[in-house]
Design a protein around this motif. Sequence first.
Motif, PDB file in Angstrom:
ATOM      1  N   LEU A  24       0.831  -1.206   0.000  1.00 60.12           N
ATOM      2  CA  LEU A  24       0.000   0.000   0.000  1.00 60.12           C
ATOM      3  C   LEU A  24       0.864   1.253   0.000  1.00 60.12           C
ATOM      4  O   LEU A  24       1.928   1.285   0.621  1.00 60.12           O
ATOM      5  CB  LEU A  24      -0.885   0.038   1.259  1.00 60.12           C
ATOM      6  CG  LEU A  24      -1.976  -1.022   1.393  1.00 60.12           C
ATOM      7  CD1 LEU A  24      -2.642  -0.903   2.760  1.00 60.12           C
ATOM      8  CD2 LEU A  24      -3.019  -0.874   0.286  1.00 60.12           C
ATOM      9  N   CYS A  25       0.375   2.298  -0.681  1.00 54.26           N
ATOM     10  CA  CYS A  25       1.050   3.591  -0.640  1.00 54.26           C
ATOM     11  C   CYS A  25       0.878   4.189   0.760  1.00 54.26           C
ATOM     12  O   CYS A  25      -0.237   4.232   1.297  1.00 54.26           O
ATOM     13  CB  CYS A  25       0.454   4.530  -1.688  1.00 54.26           C
ATOM     14  SG  CYS A  25       1.071   6.218  -1.538  1.00 54.26           S
ATOM     15  N   GLY A  26       1.985   4.646   1.334  1.00 51.51           N
ATOM     16  CA  GLY A  26       1.942   5.186   2.692  1.00 51.51           C
ATOM     17  C   GLY A  26       1.260   6.539   2.780  1.00 51.51           C
ATOM     18  O   GLY A  26       0.975   7.019   3.870  1.00 51.51           O
ATOM     19  N   SER A  27       0.964   7.161   1.623  1.00 51.50           N
ATOM     20  CA  SER A  27       0.327   8.473   1.647  1.00 51.50           C
ATOM     21  C   SER A  27      -1.155   8.393   1.274  1.00 51.50           C
ATOM     22  O   SER A  27      -2.026   8.748   2.055  1.00 51.50           O
ATOM     23  CB  SER A  27       1.066   9.410   0.691  1.00 51.50           C
ATOM     24  OG  SER A  27       0.439  10.657   0.652  1.00 51.50           O
ATOM     25  N   CYS A  28      -1.452   7.873   0.047  1.00 50.56           N
ATOM     26  CA  CYS A  28      -2.857   7.869  -0.406  1.00 50.56           C
ATOM     27  C   CYS A  28      -3.538   6.528  -0.150  1.00 50.56           C
ATOM     28  O   CYS A  28      -4.743   6.407  -0.324  1.00 50.56           O
ATOM     29  CB  CYS A  28      -2.938   8.239  -1.888  1.00 50.56           C
ATOM     30  SG  CYS A  28      -2.278   6.964  -2.988  1.00 50.56           S
ATOM     31  N   GLY A  29      -2.765   5.521   0.245  1.00 47.83           N
ATOM     32  CA  GLY A  29      -3.368   4.227   0.558  1.00 47.83           C
ATOM     33  C   GLY A  29      -3.675   3.376  -0.658  1.00 47.83           C
ATOM     34  O   GLY A  29      -4.301   2.322  -0.540  1.00 47.83           O
ATOM     35  N   PHE A  42       5.733   4.417  -1.252  1.00 41.23           N
ATOM     36  CA  PHE A  42       4.697   5.265  -1.838  1.00 41.23           C
ATOM     37  C   PHE A  42       4.448   4.871  -3.289  1.00 41.23           C
ATOM     38  O   PHE A  42       5.280   4.221  -3.922  1.00 41.23           O
ATOM     39  CB  PHE A  42       5.132   6.739  -1.796  1.00 41.23           C
ATOM     40  CG  PHE A  42       5.373   7.249  -0.403  1.00 41.23           C
ATOM     41  CD1 PHE A  42       4.310   7.643   0.401  1.00 41.23           C
ATOM     42  CD2 PHE A  42       6.663   7.323   0.108  1.00 41.23           C
ATOM     43  CE1 PHE A  42       4.535   8.102   1.691  1.00 41.23           C
ATOM     44  CE2 PHE A  42       6.891   7.781   1.394  1.00 41.23           C
ATOM     45  CZ  PHE A  42       5.825   8.174   2.189  1.00 41.23           C
ATOM     46  N   CYS A  43       3.288   5.322  -3.812  1.00 39.19           N
ATOM     47  CA  CYS A  43       3.033   5.184  -5.241  1.00 39.19           C
ATOM     48  C   CYS A  43       3.789   6.315  -5.957  1.00 39.19           C
ATOM     49  O   CYS A  43       4.149   7.306  -5.327  1.00 39.19           O
ATOM     50  CB  CYS A  43       1.534   5.243  -5.527  1.00 39.19           C
ATOM     51  SG  CYS A  43       0.798   6.873  -5.300  1.00 39.19           S
ATOM     52  N   PRO A  44       4.033   6.187  -7.278  1.00 36.44           N
ATOM     53  CA  PRO A  44       4.816   7.207  -7.991  1.00 36.44           C
ATOM     54  C   PRO A  44       4.154   8.589  -7.942  1.00 36.44           C
ATOM     55  O   PRO A  44       4.833   9.605  -7.972  1.00 36.44           O
ATOM     56  CB  PRO A  44       4.869   6.679  -9.428  1.00 36.44           C
ATOM     57  CG  PRO A  44       4.557   5.233  -9.335  1.00 36.44           C
ATOM     58  CD  PRO A  44       3.669   5.061  -8.141  1.00 36.44           C
ATOM     59  N   ARG A  45       2.804   8.646  -7.858  1.00 37.14           N
ATOM     60  CA  ARG A  45       2.118   9.938  -7.855  1.00 37.14           C
ATOM     61  C   ARG A  45       2.405  10.710  -6.566  1.00 37.14           C
ATOM     62  O   ARG A  45       2.589  11.919  -6.565  1.00 37.14           O
ATOM     63  CB  ARG A  45       0.607   9.693  -7.980  1.00 37.14           C
ATOM     64  CG  ARG A  45      -0.105  10.740  -8.812  1.00 37.14           C
ATOM     65  CD  ARG A  45      -1.551  10.405  -9.015  1.00 37.14           C
ATOM     66  NE  ARG A  45      -2.147   9.695  -7.890  1.00 37.14           N
ATOM     67  CZ  ARG A  45      -3.210   8.925  -7.982  1.00 37.14           C
ATOM     68  NH1 ARG A  45      -3.773   8.741  -9.138  1.00 37.14           N
ATOM     69  NH2 ARG A  45      -3.711   8.327  -6.927  1.00 37.14           N
ATOM     70  N   CYS A  46       2.457  10.004  -5.458  1.00 38.06           N
ATOM     71  CA  CYS A  46       2.676  10.676  -4.173  1.00 38.06           C
ATOM     72  C   CYS A  46       4.134  11.075  -3.978  1.00 38.06           C
ATOM     73  O   CYS A  46       4.432  12.009  -3.255  1.00 38.06           O
ATOM     74  CB  CYS A  46       2.235   9.778  -3.022  1.00 38.06           C
ATOM     75  SG  CYS A  46       0.456   9.535  -2.963  1.00 38.06           S
ATOM     76  N   ARG A  47       5.031  10.337  -4.568  1.00 33.07           N
ATOM     77  CA  ARG A  47       6.454  10.669  -4.426  1.00 33.07           C
ATOM     78  C   ARG A  47       7.107  10.643  -5.805  1.00 33.07           C
ATOM     79  O   ARG A  47       7.944   9.798  -6.102  1.00 33.07           O
ATOM     80  CB  ARG A  47       7.168   9.673  -3.500  1.00 33.07           C
ATOM     81  CG  ARG A  47       6.859   9.866  -2.039  1.00 33.07           C
ATOM     82  CD  ARG A  47       7.448  11.182  -1.504  1.00 33.07           C
ATOM     83  NE  ARG A  47       7.250  11.302  -0.064  1.00 33.07           N
ATOM     84  CZ  ARG A  47       6.127  11.743   0.497  1.00 33.07           C
ATOM     85  NH1 ARG A  47       5.106  12.087  -0.250  1.00 33.07           N
ATOM     86  NH2 ARG A  47       6.036  11.841   1.814  1.00 33.07           N
TER      87      ARG A  47
HETATM   88 ZN    ZN Z   1       0.023   7.337  -3.226  1.00 32.14          ZN
END
Ligand code: ZN
Length: 315
Positions: A215-220, A238-243
């Motif tokens: 899971l992405c640690g920011s957006c889940g 994180f996912c690439p969008r969040c980081r």
């Molecule tokens: Zn994310």
Amino acid sequence: MGEGEEKVAGRSHGAQAVRHCHARMTPPTPKPVPYPCATIALPEIAPCPANDHEMRWGAAALPLLRVEGFVLKAQPLGDADKIVTFLTREEGKIRGVAKAARRSRRRFGSSLEPWSRVALTLFEKEAADLARVDACDLLESAYRLHENLETGCLLAYLAEVADLFAREKQAEPHYYRLLGSLLAALRGGLTRSVVLRYFEVWTLRLHGLLPDLDLCGSCGASLIRGTVVLEVSSGEVFCPRCRGGAGVSRVTLREAGRGALAEILCRPPTELGGGRIAASALAEVGRLTSAALTAFAETEFRSARFLVSAEGAVS
Ligand SMILES: [Zn+2]
């Protein structure tokens, strides 16, 4: 279970486990993990004939310990002696003084060379940091492996990392088996770069430091597929969008790298030869594992700089 251990066990996110152990610089108690998978049985290392577990504690004036282990390193102590660090099957990491080992090779021969597998007899005094090495009989030499310079560099790195991660006086049978399996794989001709990454991935995994990539640690968002970005300083994923974008403290693992990681986690090392994992995918895994190991150690491993030539020489 102590308060600190409960804290680690209660958190599901790998990043928090990493942060927590940064604070106290000892590996957290990991969740039990199969090695490498419950469905794959690696051969046990043949037990040492002299290692009679029922007779481990002798009736001598000092407690006598008979164990089996690998030599991780031997350092000079004065003009005559050596301090030797062993990773033992039964007791984890043990450091002992080998009397007169510098002055003469008659007593210990080549058994104190790094990665020798030995049958040990030790005397341990209560509350003493160092045991006394009474006997150290060679079971399996690593001499032939050291004949190759690049393999020697790899073995030096394995020893330095294992020395940091192995727990003193605490058996870690999975870790012991991992190292035995990798030495056997090297003898069998497995590519050094595969051995290196296999060792790093499983060192992190067995000590509870391999981040969960789910899971992405920011957006889940679910990260079951696709690219993941590891924030090295915190160990969070994180996912690439969040980081997005590149950064010194970030490592990106793409689909191929994730596939290589999954192969390493699900197969014994002997099944990973013959170019099963592409060099580029292995290199991606290497960026993640090196960053995670260095973040835990809070310093570069001294022997790591010599690995460049070791990997470069791998075809
Ligand atoms: Zn994310």
